[in-house]
Design a protein around this motif. Sequence first.
Motif, PDB file in Angstrom:
ATOM      1  N   VAL A 223       0.864  -1.174   0.000  1.00 43.34           N
ATOM      2  CA  VAL A 223       0.000   0.000   0.000  1.00 43.34           C
ATOM      3  C   VAL A 223       0.897   1.219   0.000  1.00 43.34           C
ATOM      4  CG1 VAL A 223      -1.930  -1.135   1.147  1.00 43.34           C
ATOM      5  CG2 VAL A 223      -0.225   0.024   2.521  1.00 43.34           C
ATOM      6  N   SER A 224       0.387   2.289  -0.524  1.00 40.83           N
ATOM      7  CA  SER A 224       1.204   3.490  -0.612  1.00 40.83           C
ATOM      8  C   SER A 224       0.457   4.686  -0.068  1.00 40.83           C
ATOM      9  CB  SER A 224       1.589   3.748  -2.072  1.00 40.83           C
ATOM     10  OG  SER A 224       2.295   4.954  -2.175  1.00 40.83           O
ATOM     11  N   SER A 225       1.133   5.418   0.787  1.00 38.29           N
ATOM     12  CA  SER A 225       0.627   6.722   1.202  1.00 38.29           C
ATOM     13  C   SER A 225       1.783   7.699   1.322  1.00 38.29           C
ATOM     14  CB  SER A 225      -0.109   6.631   2.547  1.00 38.29           C
ATOM     15  OG  SER A 225       0.800   6.313   3.569  1.00 38.29           O
ATOM     16  N   TYR A 226       2.925   7.316   0.792  1.00 41.79           N
ATOM     17  CA  TYR A 226       4.113   8.166   0.837  1.00 41.79           C
ATOM     18  C   TYR A 226       4.547   8.517  -0.565  1.00 41.79           C
ATOM     19  CZ  TYR A 226       4.947   7.392   5.770  1.00 41.79           C
ATOM     20  OH  TYR A 226       4.844   7.387   7.131  1.00 41.79           O
ATOM     21  N   GLY A 227       5.018   9.727  -0.727  1.00 41.53           N
ATOM     22  CA  GLY A 227       5.692  10.124  -1.948  1.00 41.53           C
ATOM     23  C   GLY A 227       7.176   9.933  -1.704  1.00 41.53           C
ATOM     24  N   SER A 228       7.979  10.828  -2.235  1.00 43.43           N
ATOM     25  CA  SER A 228       9.411  10.729  -1.996  1.00 43.43           C
ATOM     26  C   SER A 228       9.820  11.561  -0.788  1.00 43.43           C
ATOM     27  CB  SER A 228      10.194  11.195  -3.227  1.00 43.43           C
ATOM     28  OG  SER A 228       9.885  12.539  -3.499  1.00 43.43           O
ATOM     29  N   GLY A 229       8.850  12.181  -0.129  1.00 40.65           N
ATOM     30  CA  GLY A 229       9.145  13.038   1.013  1.00 40.65           C
ATOM     31  C   GLY A 229       9.136  12.280   2.318  1.00 40.65           C
ATOM     32  N   THR A 230       9.050  13.007   3.408  1.00 40.44           N
ATOM     33  CA  THR A 230       9.134  12.410   4.735  1.00 40.44           C
ATOM     34  C   THR A 230       7.795  12.408   5.455  1.00 40.44           C
ATOM     35  OG1 THR A 230       9.712  14.545   5.726  1.00 40.44           O
ATOM     36  CG2 THR A 230      11.540  13.136   4.981  1.00 40.44           C
ATOM     37  N   GLN A 231       6.734  12.883   4.837  1.00 35.26           N
ATOM     38  CA  GLN A 231       5.420  12.946   5.466  1.00 35.26           C
ATOM     39  C   GLN A 231       4.422  12.117   4.670  1.00 35.26           C
ATOM     40  OE1 GLN A 231       4.764  14.673   8.386  1.00 35.26           O
ATOM     41  NE2 GLN A 231       6.973  14.916   8.413  1.00 35.26           N
ATOM     42  N   SER A 232       3.482  11.496   5.379  1.00 33.62           N
ATOM     43  CA  SER A 232       2.435  10.722   4.731  1.00 33.62           C
ATOM     44  C   SER A 232       1.542  11.652   3.909  1.00 33.62           C
ATOM     45  CB  SER A 232       1.583  10.013   5.797  1.00 33.62           C
ATOM     46  OG  SER A 232       0.502   9.372   5.201  1.00 33.62           O
ATOM     47  N   SER A 233       1.163  11.189   2.726  1.00 32.47           N
ATOM     48  CA  SER A 233       0.278  11.988   1.878  1.00 32.47           C
ATOM     49  C   SER A 233      -1.176  11.868   2.313  1.00 32.47           C
ATOM     50  CB  SER A 233       0.409  11.536   0.416  1.00 32.47           C
ATOM     51  OG  SER A 233      -0.112  10.232   0.274  1.00 32.47           O
ATOM     52  N   GLY A 234      -1.499  10.825   3.087  1.00 35.60           N
ATOM     53  CA  GLY A 234      -2.867  10.611   3.543  1.00 35.60           C
ATOM     54  C   GLY A 234      -3.739   9.874   2.542  1.00 35.60           C
ATOM     55  N   VAL A 235      -3.248   9.640   1.332  1.00 38.29           N
ATOM     56  CA  VAL A 235      -3.996   8.926   0.309  1.00 38.29           C
ATOM     57  C   VAL A 235      -3.468   7.498   0.249  1.00 38.29           C
ATOM     58  CG1 VAL A 235      -4.532   8.792  -2.159  1.00 38.29           C
ATOM     59  CG2 VAL A 235      -4.358  11.024  -1.021  1.00 38.29           C
ATOM     60  N   VAL A 236      -4.365   6.512   0.402  1.00 38.66           N
ATOM     61  CA  VAL A 236      -3.957   5.115   0.419  1.00 38.66           C
ATOM     62  C   VAL A 236      -4.306   4.463  -0.910  1.00 38.66           C
ATOM     63  CG1 VAL A 236      -4.247   2.881   1.564  1.00 38.66           C
ATOM     64  CG2 VAL A 236      -4.325   4.994   2.903  1.00 38.66           C
ATOM     65  N   ARG A 237      -3.343   3.788  -1.484  1.00 34.69           N
ATOM     66  CA  ARG A 237      -3.557   3.021  -2.712  1.00 34.69           C
ATOM     67  C   ARG A 237      -3.056   1.609  -2.476  1.00 34.69           C
ATOM     68  NH1 ARG A 237      -0.554   4.666  -7.501  1.00 34.69           N
ATOM     69  NH2 ARG A 237       1.158   4.874  -6.042  1.00 34.69           N
ATOM     70  N   ILE A 238      -3.833   0.601  -2.901  1.00 35.20           N
ATOM     71  CA  ILE A 238      -3.353  -0.786  -2.860  1.00 35.20           C
ATOM     72  C   ILE A 238      -2.552  -1.016  -4.137  1.00 35.20           C
ATOM     73  CG2 ILE A 238      -3.976  -3.225  -2.932  1.00 35.20           C
ATOM     74  CD1 ILE A 238      -6.424  -2.600  -1.284  1.00 35.20           C
ATOM     75  N   LEU A 239      -1.282  -1.327  -3.963  1.00 31.57           N
ATOM     76  CA  LEU A 239      -0.413  -1.614  -5.096  1.00 31.57           C
ATOM     77  C   LEU A 239      -0.317  -3.119  -5.349  1.00 31.57           C
ATOM     78  CD1 LEU A 239       2.466   0.867  -4.192  1.00 31.57           C
ATOM     79  CD2 LEU A 239       0.501   1.264  -5.685  1.00 31.57           C
ATOM     80  N   LYS A 240      -0.434  -3.913  -4.264  1.00 29.41           N
ATOM     81  CA  LYS A 240      -0.467  -5.376  -4.359  1.00 29.41           C
ATOM     82  C   LYS A 240      -1.370  -5.888  -3.253  1.00 29.41           C
ATOM     83  CE  LYS A 240       1.703  -9.679  -3.442  1.00 29.41           C
ATOM     84  NZ  LYS A 240       0.483 -10.321  -2.945  1.00 29.41           N
ATOM     85  N   ASP A 241      -2.373  -6.659  -3.635  1.00 25.25           N
ATOM     86  CA  ASP A 241      -3.302  -7.203  -2.651  1.00 25.25           C
ATOM     87  C   ASP A 241      -2.844  -8.603  -2.224  1.00 25.25           C
ATOM     88  OD1 ASP A 241      -5.490  -7.383  -0.970  1.00 25.25           O
ATOM     89  OD2 ASP A 241      -6.964  -6.932  -2.516  1.00 25.25           O
ATOM     90  N   LEU A 242      -3.473  -9.114  -1.185  1.00 23.21           N
ATOM     91  CA  LEU A 242      -3.169 -10.450  -0.686  1.00 23.21           C
ATOM     92  C   LEU A 242      -3.596 -11.518  -1.683  1.00 23.21           C
ATOM     93  CD1 LEU A 242      -4.452 -10.068   2.986  1.00 23.21           C
ATOM     94  CD2 LEU A 242      -2.085  -9.963   2.184  1.00 23.21           C
ATOM     95  N   ASP A 243      -2.898 -12.637  -1.641  1.00 23.01           N
ATOM     96  CA  ASP A 243      -3.284 -13.802  -2.433  1.00 23.01           C
ATOM     97  C   ASP A 243      -4.123 -14.766  -1.599  1.00 23.01           C
ATOM     98  OD1 ASP A 243      -1.772 -12.936  -4.674  1.00 23.01           O
ATOM     99  OD2 ASP A 243       0.043 -13.771  -3.784  1.00 23.01           O
ATOM    100  N   THR A 244      -4.127 -14.584  -0.272  1.00 21.12           N
ATOM    101  CA  THR A 244      -4.771 -15.492   0.669  1.00 21.12           C
ATOM    102  C   THR A 244      -6.171 -15.023   1.040  1.00 21.12           C
ATOM    103  OG1 THR A 244      -2.585 -15.912   1.618  1.00 21.12           O
ATOM    104  CG2 THR A 244      -4.478 -16.616   2.911  1.00 21.12           C
ATOM    105  N   ASP A 245      -7.103 -15.963   1.097  1.00 21.07           N
ATOM    106  CA  ASP A 245      -8.445 -15.698   1.609  1.00 21.07           C
ATOM    107  C   ASP A 245      -8.335 -15.606   3.133  1.00 21.07           C
ATOM    108  OD1 ASP A 245     -11.104 -15.719   2.388  1.00 21.07           O
ATOM    109  OD2 ASP A 245     -11.621 -17.520   1.244  1.00 21.07           O
ATOM    110  N   LEU A 246      -8.873 -14.569   3.742  1.00 22.63           N
ATOM    111  CA  LEU A 246      -8.719 -14.339   5.177  1.00 22.63           C
ATOM    112  C   LEU A 246      -9.811 -14.963   6.038  1.00 22.63           C
ATOM    113  CD1 LEU A 246      -7.498 -10.643   5.358  1.00 22.63           C
ATOM    114  CD2 LEU A 246      -6.181 -12.749   5.075  1.00 22.63           C
ATOM    115  N   ILE A 247     -10.820 -15.559   5.435  1.00 21.81           N
ATOM    116  CA  ILE A 247     -11.935 -16.097   6.213  1.00 21.81           C
ATOM    117  C   ILE A 247     -11.416 -17.104   7.250  1.00 21.81           C
ATOM    118  CG2 ILE A 247     -14.041 -17.502   6.116  1.00 21.81           C
ATOM    119  CD1 ILE A 247     -14.658 -16.114   3.453  1.00 21.81           C
TER     120      ILE A 247
END
Length: 183
Positions: A71-95
Amino acid sequence: MDSSDVKDDLQHVLYTKEQIDTRIAELAAEIDRDYAGRDILLVGVLKGAVMVVADIARALHSHVAMDWMAVSSYGSGTQSSGVVRILKDLDTDLIDKHVLIVEDIIDSGLTLSWLRSNLASRGPASIEICTLLRKPDAAKVELPVKYVGYDIPNEFVIGYGLDFAEKYRNLDFIGTLAPHVYE
């Protein structure tokens, strides 16, 4: 890499390799005790948590499964951008799985709060959080963290998986990055 390789970029060392190894072993012992008789799914948050997940998994005395999210919420800086993006999701079913999210560091807690809610909606039997580092002074949300390696000041840290602009992850210690590097 060690501190001599980055001495001009380093303000000071917070935790040595030996201190990290000791604390990881202590966290693993707590996890073993709390999850006795249950299978655990370690969910590592890429890229920073790779070192923590690997070392905790090796220190545990029970079988574990592992999966990874990016997941990403960082740019190249030192502070969180606050925007969350899933870049890779789980392969496992969590049930009905006992999920332990493993993080390298918790700053504001915003990204991890979002991630915890997202994973909780997938039907796990339980969900807990383990982090090597937490910055209480940077927290913006209340977050239930069951396992904490160290509470640290609100400074920019590098090493042991933690980066600045994709550098310093492979340091064998955790240190504070000198301001001249990121200013």
